[in-house]
Scaffold this motif. Sequence first.
Motif, mmCIF file in Angstrom:
data_model
loop_
_atom_site.group_PDB
_atom_site.id
_atom_site.type_symbol
_atom_site.label_atom_id
_atom_site.label_comp_id
_atom_site.label_asym_id
_atom_site.label_seq_id
_atom_site.Cartn_x
_atom_site.Cartn_y
_atom_site.Cartn_z
ATOM 1 N N GLN A 95 0.918 -1.163 -0.051
ATOM 2 C CA GLN A 95 -0.198 0.501 0.060
ATOM 3 C C GLN A 95 0.778 1.168 -0.017
ATOM 4 O OE1 GLN A 95 -3.555 0.688 2.282
ATOM 5 N NE2 GLN A 95 -2.734 2.045 2.891
ATOM 6 N N TRP A 102 5.275 -4.817 5.350
ATOM 7 C CA TRP A 102 4.955 -3.868 4.717
ATOM 8 C C TRP A 102 5.137 -3.277 2.671
ATOM 9 C CZ3 TRP A 102 3.743 2.036 6.800
ATOM 10 C CH2 TRP A 102 3.611 2.492 6.302
ATOM 11 N N THR A 141 1.459 4.408 0.732
ATOM 12 C CA THR A 141 0.967 5.410 0.864
ATOM 13 C C THR A 141 1.751 5.722 2.893
ATOM 14 O OG1 THR A 141 -0.613 4.357 2.838
ATOM 15 C CG2 THR A 141 -1.598 5.191 0.766
ATOM 16 N N LYS A 142 1.598 7.005 3.331
ATOM 17 C CA LYS A 142 2.522 6.638 4.286
ATOM 18 C C LYS A 142 1.626 6.554 5.789
ATOM 19 C CE LYS A 142 4.882 11.264 2.860
ATOM 20 N NZ LYS A 142 5.111 12.407 3.264
ATOM 21 N N ARG A 143 0.195 5.980 5.660
ATOM 22 C CA ARG A 143 -0.859 5.833 6.489
ATOM 23 C C ARG A 143 -0.296 4.065 6.583
ATOM 24 N NH1 ARG A 143 -5.633 3.473 5.948
ATOM 25 N NH2 ARG A 143 -5.035 4.187 3.794
ATOM 26 N N ILE A 144 0.268 3.449 7.806
ATOM 27 C CA ILE A 144 -0.013 2.227 7.409
ATOM 28 C C ILE A 144 -1.152 1.496 7.077
ATOM 29 C CG2 ILE A 144 0.185 0.359 9.062
ATOM 30 C CD1 ILE A 144 2.038 1.823 11.236
ATOM 31 N N ARG A 198 -4.634 -0.887 7.134
ATOM 32 C CA ARG A 198 -5.735 -1.170 8.497
ATOM 33 C C ARG A 198 -6.286 -2.002 6.951
ATOM 34 N NH1 ARG A 198 -4.474 0.518 12.586
ATOM 35 N NH2 ARG A 198 -4.635 4.026 12.829
ATOM 36 N N TYR A 254 5.442 -0.149 1.626
ATOM 37 C CA TYR A 254 4.969 1.303 1.389
ATOM 38 C C TYR A 254 5.319 2.065 0.153
ATOM 39 C CZ TYR A 254 10.182 2.842 2.989
ATOM 40 O OH TYR A 254 10.795 2.454 3.386
#
Length: 122
Positions: free
Chosen positions: A83, A100, A85-88, A90, A102
């Motif tokens: 994924q 992950w 993105t900067k967001r982990i 979910r 990133y």
Amino acid sequence: MVITCNTCFMKSVKLLSIKKSHRCAQLNITFFIHSLISMNSLFKFLRLIERTYRQKPLLYTGANFYDHNLAGKVDNYKLMIAQYTKRIPRLTDGRDFELWQYTGRGHLDGINGYVDKSRLMG
């Protein structure tokens, strides 16, 4: 002439000269599903990998693809989630994952061009 999944897999295993103890099988589920369409074929292929490598493979897939196609179906496998993105990520089922990925546009000294970057979770 019909070439089965089993035939292709065994030919590719014979091409590898790495000792089995040094291998970590990883399967890109997104690619596999788009190629073979059938979830039934996926599980047959996973069993073949497990028999050959004597371990369960790490399953690599995107968070969205996992949520819509794999949640609840691959609970006995460790996951690597992509994924960018900067967001982990979910996952909708709340499942944990080991790695992950990133970004696919990372940089490392000495390498021309982009590299994938991943984070070990835990």
